[in-house]
Each structure stands twice: as C-alpha cells, then as structure tokens.
Design a protein around this motif. Structure first.
Motif, PDB file in Angstrom:
ATOM      1  N   CYS A 102      48.867  48.837  42.651  1.00 37.68           N
ATOM      2  CA  CYS A 102      49.986  48.032  42.241  1.00 37.68           C
ATOM      3  C   CYS A 102      51.335  48.409  42.915  1.00 37.68           C
ATOM      4  CB  CYS A 102      50.065  47.751  40.821  1.00 37.68           C
ATOM      5  SG  CYS A 102      51.114  46.457  40.447  1.00 37.68           S
ATOM      6  N   ASP A 103      51.703  47.288  43.600  1.00 37.57           N
ATOM      7  CA  ASP A 103      53.532  47.464  43.915  1.00 37.57           C
ATOM      8  C   ASP A 103      54.432  46.925  42.889  1.00 37.57           C
ATOM      9  OD1 ASP A 103      53.099  44.822  44.554  1.00 37.57           O
ATOM     10  OD2 ASP A 103      53.401  44.998  46.510  1.00 37.57           O
ATOM     11  N   GLY A 104      53.899  46.461  41.715  1.00 36.81           N
ATOM     12  CA  GLY A 104      54.823  45.706  40.942  1.00 36.81           C
ATOM     13  C   GLY A 104      54.734  44.133  40.778  1.00 36.81           C
ATOM     14  N   THR A 105      54.302  43.555  41.987  1.00 34.06           N
ATOM     15  CA  THR A 105      53.926  42.206  42.083  1.00 34.06           C
ATOM     16  C   THR A 105      52.593  41.920  42.370  1.00 34.06           C
ATOM     17  OG1 THR A 105      54.824  42.088  44.507  1.00 34.06           O
ATOM     18  CG2 THR A 105      56.389  41.689  42.634  1.00 34.06           C
ATOM     19  N   VAL A 106      51.926  42.666  43.015  1.00 32.87           N
ATOM     20  CA  VAL A 106      50.492  42.336  43.571  1.00 32.87           C
ATOM     21  C   VAL A 106      49.357  43.409  42.997  1.00 32.87           C
ATOM     22  CG1 VAL A 106      49.060  42.024  45.679  1.00 32.87           C
ATOM     23  CG2 VAL A 106      51.269  41.268  45.518  1.00 32.87           C
ATOM     24  N   LEU A 107      48.586  43.326  42.474  1.00 34.52           N
ATOM     25  CA  LEU A 107      47.319  44.225  42.118  1.00 34.52           C
ATOM     26  C   LEU A 107      46.246  44.005  43.228  1.00 34.52           C
ATOM     27  CD1 LEU A 107      46.149  46.156  40.071  1.00 34.52           C
ATOM     28  CD2 LEU A 107      45.093  44.274  38.847  1.00 34.52           C
ATOM     29  N   THR A 108      46.051  45.292  43.509  1.00 32.10           N
ATOM     30  CA  THR A 108      44.799  45.212  44.327  1.00 32.10           C
ATOM     31  C   THR A 108      43.517  45.767  43.840  1.00 32.10           C
ATOM     32  OG1 THR A 108      46.303  45.521  46.352  1.00 32.10           O
ATOM     33  CG2 THR A 108      44.150  46.035  46.743  1.00 32.10           C
ATOM     34  N   ILE A 109      42.389  45.371  43.820  1.00 35.80           N
ATOM     35  CA  ILE A 109      41.315  45.897  43.336  1.00 35.80           C
ATOM     36  C   ILE A 109      40.114  46.018  44.358  1.00 35.80           C
ATOM     37  CG2 ILE A 109      39.268  45.648  41.565  1.00 35.80           C
ATOM     38  CD1 ILE A 109      41.112  43.618  39.972  1.00 35.80           C
ATOM     39  N   GLU A 110      39.774  47.192  44.751  1.00 31.29           N
ATOM     40  CA  GLU A 110      38.637  47.599  45.724  1.00 31.29           C
ATOM     41  C   GLU A 110      37.737  48.267  44.837  1.00 31.29           C
ATOM     42  OE1 GLU A 110      40.268  49.622  48.880  1.00 31.29           O
ATOM     43  OE2 GLU A 110      41.465  47.864  49.683  1.00 31.29           O
ATOM     44  N   ALA A 111      36.290  47.770  44.919  1.00 29.46           N
ATOM     45  CA  ALA A 111      35.311  48.490  44.211  1.00 29.46           C
ATOM     46  C   ALA A 111      34.153  48.161  45.318  1.00 29.46           C
ATOM     47  CB  ALA A 111      35.003  47.749  43.037  1.00 29.46           C
ATOM     48  N   ALA A 112      33.238  49.256  45.088  1.00 27.54           N
ATOM     49  CA  ALA A 112      32.019  49.386  46.209  1.00 27.54           C
ATOM     50  C   ALA A 112      30.657  49.671  45.128  1.00 27.54           C
ATOM     51  CB  ALA A 112      32.154  50.311  47.193  1.00 27.54           C
ATOM     52  N   GLY A 113      29.892  48.602  45.137  1.00 24.08           N
ATOM     53  CA  GLY A 113      28.717  49.060  44.438  1.00 24.08           C
ATOM     54  C   GLY A 113      27.516  49.076  45.383  1.00 24.08           C
ATOM     55  N   THR A 114      26.163  49.118  45.117  1.00 26.32           N
ATOM     56  CA  THR A 114      25.105  49.184  45.781  1.00 26.32           C
ATOM     57  C   THR A 114      24.739  47.790  46.246  1.00 26.32           C
ATOM     58  OG1 THR A 114      23.629  49.086  44.024  1.00 26.32           O
ATOM     59  CG2 THR A 114      23.972  51.395  44.767  1.00 26.32           C
ATOM     60  N   HIS A 115      25.050  46.604  45.695  1.00 20.35           N
ATOM     61  CA  HIS A 115      24.650  45.385  45.919  1.00 20.35           C
ATOM     62  C   HIS A 115      26.032  44.649  46.442  1.00 20.35           C
ATOM     63  CE1 HIS A 115      20.521  46.312  44.911  1.00 20.35           C
ATOM     64  NE2 HIS A 115      20.797  46.452  43.963  1.00 20.35           N
ATOM     65  N   ARG A 116      26.963  45.013  45.779  1.00 21.11           N
ATOM     66  CA  ARG A 116      28.273  44.100  46.011  1.00 21.11           C
ATOM     67  C   ARG A 116      29.502  45.049  46.184  1.00 21.11           C
ATOM     68  NH1 ARG A 116      27.828  39.694  40.821  1.00 21.11           N
ATOM     69  NH2 ARG A 116      26.201  38.821  41.406  1.00 21.11           N
ATOM     70  N   ASP A 117      30.401  44.601  47.112  1.00 24.34           N
ATOM     71  CA  ASP A 117      31.605  45.084  47.339  1.00 24.34           C
ATOM     72  C   ASP A 117      32.609  44.078  46.878  1.00 24.34           C
ATOM     73  OD1 ASP A 117      30.711  46.551  50.654  1.00 24.34           O
ATOM     74  OD2 ASP A 117      30.389  47.283  48.235  1.00 24.34           O
ATOM     75  N   TYR A 118      33.771  44.635  46.125  1.00 25.69           N
ATOM     76  CA  TYR A 118      35.075  43.617  45.856  1.00 25.69           C
ATOM     77  C   TYR A 118      36.137  44.271  46.559  1.00 25.69           C
ATOM     78  CZ  TYR A 118      31.571  42.663  41.985  1.00 25.69           C
ATOM     79  OH  TYR A 118      30.326  42.242  41.492  1.00 25.69           O
ATOM     80  N   ASP A 119      36.968  43.377  46.913  1.00 26.14           N
ATOM     81  CA  ASP A 119      38.221  43.362  47.981  1.00 26.14           C
ATOM     82  C   ASP A 119      39.033  42.459  47.480  1.00 26.14           C
ATOM     83  OD1 ASP A 119      40.438  44.335  49.260  1.00 26.14           O
ATOM     84  OD2 ASP A 119      39.262  44.186  51.125  1.00 26.14           O
ATOM     85  N   ASP A 120      39.975  42.551  46.325  1.00 22.78           N
ATOM     86  CA  ASP A 120      40.683  41.096  46.008  1.00 22.78           C
ATOM     87  C   ASP A 120      42.228  41.633  45.588  1.00 22.78           C
ATOM     88  OD1 ASP A 120      39.427  38.842  45.877  1.00 22.78           O
ATOM     89  OD2 ASP A 120      38.375  39.368  44.169  1.00 22.78           O
ATOM     90  N   GLN A 121      43.385  40.782  46.164  1.00 25.50           N
ATOM     91  CA  GLN A 121      44.482  41.143  45.643  1.00 25.50           C
ATOM     92  C   GLN A 121      45.109  39.814  44.899  1.00 25.50           C
ATOM     93  OE1 GLN A 121      46.625  41.219  49.469  1.00 25.50           O
ATOM     94  NE2 GLN A 121      46.620  43.569  49.348  1.00 25.50           N
ATOM     95  N   ILE A 122      45.700  40.198  43.629  1.00 29.37           N
ATOM     96  CA  ILE A 122      46.142  39.445  42.794  1.00 29.37           C
ATOM     97  C   ILE A 122      47.745  39.381  42.664  1.00 29.37           C
ATOM     98  CG2 ILE A 122      46.170  38.755  40.375  1.00 29.37           C
ATOM     99  CD1 ILE A 122      43.415  40.898  41.494  1.00 29.37           C
ATOM    100  N   THR A 123      48.173  38.169  43.001  1.00 30.93           N
ATOM    101  CA  THR A 123      49.589  38.275  42.827  1.00 30.93           C
ATOM    102  C   THR A 123      49.846  38.076  41.305  1.00 30.93           C
ATOM    103  OG1 THR A 123      50.055  37.325  45.138  1.00 30.93           O
ATOM    104  CG2 THR A 123      51.513  36.967  43.407  1.00 30.93           C
TER     105      THR A 123
END
Length: 130
Positions: free
Chosen positions: A74-95
C-alpha cells in the motif's frame, strides 16, 4: 473456449443468465459471461471497503491460497493484493476511497477471507501566509 465448469455449482445459473442476456440482445449481440478462476492470471476477487471516521477496512474473498502466498502493498492511496494458489492467482489493485496511513496496516486471513485495516491519514495541515 470456455473452461471446464463441471465442478462449478453455479454453472447452470450462469448458463441461464447468458441465455437470457442473449435473448435480450437479439441476433445483433452475443453475450458470454466469463467466470473467474480456472487457473487464469489476475482473477477478479470480490471485495468490500468499509469506512469509519478514523479507519478504513478492506475485506476480500481470496479462497484457495495459503496465507504465506499473499503479498500486500500500500502506498497510502492504492492497495495491491497479489496471491497465488494451486488453482487461482489474484492480482488486484484497489484505489482506496480515502488516504490511509500505510504503516498502520493490520491484516488477517482466515478461511479464505482477507481483511486489511488502516488508520486514516491525518488531514493535510493548512499553511498560513504571513
């Protein structure tokens, strides 16, 4: 090409929704609803943002990953979530809807639900002209 949805309990629902949308659009349009998952990179996750006067809380569904495989920034305005599983990967940025103190972050992960809480950043001070 559609992914294999045989194990998806919502497959029938999405097929019916797709059929109804195609009926509405007529022969001019063809609607195809893609569901997340299936090993694709950057699967959209369901998330909610809750605000109070002094805190901001982000709750995200991130099923199928281990806690150690989640990376948050997080830079104070955007939260970045990255996660890697066996069946799914997530890569999202939330303003975020408000500026937060990224150093106050507190994160928990339980049963596929990620919760990140921040203190709101102090309002900028007014500078008086002399």
């Amino acid at each position: 090409m559609r992914r294999d949805d045989r194990d998806d309990p919502f497959d029938e629902f999405f097929r019916e929704l797709e059929r109804m949308m195609n009926d509405v659009m007529g022969p001019e349009g063809d609607v195809h609803i893609e569901q997340g998952g299936g090993g694709s990179r950057g699967t959209d996750m369901h998330l909610d943002v809750h605000e109070t006067d002094d805190q901001l809380r982000v709750v995200a569904d991130v099923p199928g990953v281990d806690k150690d495989d989640i990376d948050l920034k997080c830079d104070g305005t955007v939260l970045t979530i990255e996660a890697a599983g066996t069946h799914r990967d997530y890569d999202d940025q939330i303003t975020l809807p408000a500026r937060v103190d990224e150093h106050s972050a507190n994160a928990t992960y339980n049963n596929g639900v990620l919760e990140v809480t921040f203190d709101r950043a102090e309002d900028p001070s007014d500078i008086s002209l002399n």
